[in-house]
Design an enzyme around this catalytic site. Structure first.
Site, PDB file in Angstrom:
ATOM      1  N   HIS A 179       0.824  -1.212   0.000  1.00  0.00           N
ATOM      2  CA  HIS A 179       0.000   0.000   0.000  1.00  0.00           C
ATOM      3  C   HIS A 179       0.858   1.261   0.000  1.00  0.00           C
ATOM      4  CE1 HIS A 179      -3.951   1.888   1.684  1.00  0.00           C
ATOM      5  NE2 HIS A 179      -3.313   2.736   0.894  1.00  0.00           N
ATOM      6  N   HIS A 181       1.411   5.226  -2.191  1.00  0.00           N
ATOM      7  CA  HIS A 181       0.974   6.217  -3.185  1.00  0.00           C
ATOM      8  C   HIS A 181       2.230   6.983  -3.595  1.00  0.00           C
ATOM      9  CE1 HIS A 181      -3.388   5.868  -1.953  1.00  0.00           C
ATOM     10  NE2 HIS A 181      -2.821   5.488  -0.832  1.00  0.00           N
ATOM     11  N   ASN A 233      -4.924   6.018  -7.407  1.00  0.00           N
ATOM     12  CA  ASN A 233      -5.470   7.384  -7.413  1.00  0.00           C
ATOM     13  C   ASN A 233      -4.408   8.423  -7.797  1.00  0.00           C
ATOM     14  OD1 ASN A 233      -4.206   6.876  -4.938  1.00  0.00           O
ATOM     15  ND2 ASN A 233      -5.417   8.402  -3.859  1.00  0.00           N
ATOM     16  N   HIS A 291     -10.580   0.191   0.927  1.00  0.00           N
ATOM     17  CA  HIS A 291     -10.487   1.257   1.941  1.00  0.00           C
ATOM     18  C   HIS A 291     -11.843   1.294   2.627  1.00  0.00           C
ATOM     19  CE1 HIS A 291      -9.281   5.534   3.237  1.00  0.00           C
ATOM     20  NE2 HIS A 291     -10.496   5.332   3.716  1.00  0.00           N
ATOM     21  N   HIS A 306      -5.434  -0.813   5.773  1.00  0.00           N
ATOM     22  CA  HIS A 306      -5.239   0.017   6.980  1.00  0.00           C
ATOM     23  C   HIS A 306      -6.346  -0.042   8.046  1.00  0.00           C
ATOM     24  CE1 HIS A 306      -7.737   2.543   4.502  1.00  0.00           C
ATOM     25  NE2 HIS A 306      -6.759   3.031   3.792  1.00  0.00           N
ATOM     26  N   ASP A 318       0.908   2.659   3.757  1.00  0.00           N
ATOM     27  CA  ASP A 318       0.016   3.688   3.214  1.00  0.00           C
ATOM     28  C   ASP A 318       0.775   5.013   3.022  1.00  0.00           C
ATOM     29  OD1 ASP A 318      -2.138   4.988   2.138  1.00  0.00           O
ATOM     30  OD2 ASP A 318      -3.321   5.074   3.980  1.00  0.00           O
ATOM     31  N   HIS A 334       2.378  14.479   1.114  1.00  0.00           N
ATOM     32  CA  HIS A 334       1.976  15.799   0.614  1.00  0.00           C
ATOM     33  C   HIS A 334       3.106  16.749   0.959  1.00  0.00           C
ATOM     34  CE1 HIS A 334      -2.113  14.369  -0.023  1.00  0.00           C
ATOM     35  NE2 HIS A 334      -2.075  13.827   1.170  1.00  0.00           N
TER      36      HIS A 334
HETATM   37 ZN    ZN Z   1      -3.856   4.668   0.800  1.00  0.00          ZN
END
Ligand code: ZN
Length: 417
Positions: free
Chosen positions: A54, A56, A88, A171, A218, A283, A287
């Protein structure tokens, strides 16, 4: 034959071993082996590399936050040798064309092996994305992710994923259980997306699952882990185990699902120690600090973590709170099984994905140590033990916190039926 010598961790035991490697695979494990080159690590531990299902990594489209080259460098430095990236990105991976384009774009940019999730909006998206490693659905809005529609949509996706032989990662938060009002703190955020929402969404997946393989992303509560359907797997994150609503993090600790109060967090730890949770996953969802400097209610949710899973959790292994065998199964073996990847174990025939660690070395987490493009970590200053070396299919990729071999990562393919 390449040989890596040290104290290998196999079946929960630590034994001096010479690991022989040819063409990226482990071909022999003996007391001694002759080879060239030989990497001698004396009494350092050798563990199977981590498998993080997991992450991103933000490419394409959001590369001001992270990108594949940088994110997989951070992973290698943290002892992770395989990551599976979420859909995503921008554009999102919702159909065959977007997946093909993402594979094309990322091939050649990975420092470790990787898989990619497809994010189907309906059942029709699943067979279009045959090359996806697995599939992902959101049961609630989170960041730029669009939640799945009706029960019929979700049941259709589950049926299609079941036919594909892959699995669906979910999720699980039920927006009908979300509280109204504006969240201005970590405690507010926890109350606005409460534990009941997690359990309700997991129950929805359980009800509609059919024959599909299901993986719950998660979980933040012991109740969530226990409410997953029989045979389904679940993951939890280091931030849900180590941070809480009382961590003084402000927007930097804003994440979905939220950090929980200390008592909930402690119960989640007990669930890990009792074997109720299958795997760790980071996860990793970075940012920039500028994005995180917004008002609490406007700040984006997500924390970086791909480099710190091993370093911050190994502390609990060293202190004999978390048994080494359970740690290895949750960090490497079980996620590799979920992916049906030829990884996750030091055994003849497996890919030679290894991490080397000197358990006596203790240092502090910093964003720079993690090589994070976003330049921050919620674990700043935490006590940590970083790996001293990371091998991917026999190639020394990271050593002493530096990347030494670049771009050798390949997309994984399932090996077992
Ligand atoms: Zn995630």
């Amino acid at each position: 034959m390449l040989v890596v010598e040290g104290r290998a961790v196999r079946h929960g035991r630590i034994e001096p071993a010479a690991i022989g490697i040819e063409e990226g695979k482990i071909v022999a494990i003996r007391k001694q082996l002759r080879g060239d080159p030989v990497y001698r690590y004396a009494d350092a531990l050798i563990l199977p590399g981590g498998v993080d299902v997991h992450v991103h990594l933000r490419e394409p489209g959001l590369t001001h936050k992270d990108d594949f080259l940088s994110g997989t460098e951070s992973a290698a430095i943290g002892g992770v040798t395989t990551v599976v990236d979420m859909p995503n990105t921008k554009p999102p991976v919702t159909d065959g064309a977007a997946l093909r384009e993402k594979i094309r774009l990322l091939s050649g940019s990975a420092n470790i092996d990787f898989g990619l999730y497809g994010g189907p909006a309906t059942a029709a998206g699943v067979p279009e994305m045959k090359r996806a490693t697995a599939f992902k659905v959101y049961l609630a809005e989170s960041g730029n992710a669009v939640p799945v529609g009706t029960d019929a949509d979700l049941a259709g996706i589950l049926r299609a994923v079941g036919e594909s032989g892959s699995f669906l990662a979910a999720h699980c938060e039920d927006p009908e259980r979300f509280a109204a009002g504006v969240a201005k703190s970590l405690s507010d955020h926890h109350r606005s997306r409460p534990p009941e929402a997690e359990v309700a969404a997991i129950e929805r997946v359980a009800r509609l699952r059919g024959n599909a393989r299901v993986h719950i992303a998660h979980v933040t509560t012991a109740e969530g882990a226990r409410s997953r359907p029989a045979g389904a797997t679940c993951e939890t994150t280091p931030h849900h185990l180590l941070l809480s609503t009382t961590s003084n993090l402000g927007t930097r600790g804003k994440v979905n699902p939220p950090l929980r109060p200390d008592a909930t967090r402690d119960a989640l730890w007990r669930e890990v120690l009792e074997g109720g949770i299958d795997m760790f996953a980071s996860d990793h969802a970075p940012h920039t600090l500028e994005e995180k400097s917004a008002r609490f209610e406007d700040a984006p949710a997500g924390v970086p973590g791909v480099a710190t899973t091993f370093p911050v959790l190994f502390r609990y292994v060293r202190r004999q709170i978390l048994p080494l065998e359970r740690f290895v199964s949750m960090f490497s073996e079980n996620p590799a099984k979920l992916l049906r990847a030829n990884k996750g174990e030091i055994a003849v025939g497996r890919d030679a994905d290894l991490l080397v660690v000197d358990p006596r070395r203790i240092e502090k987490v910093t964003a720079r140590r993690c090589r994070y493009k976003c330049e921050w970590t919620p674990f700043e200053g935490a006590e940590a033990t970083f790996p001293t070396a990371t091998f991917v299919r026999g190639e020394l990729v990271a050593q002493e916190g530096e990347l030494v071999t670049e771009r050798i990562g390949r997309m994984i393919t399932p090996t077992e039926a």
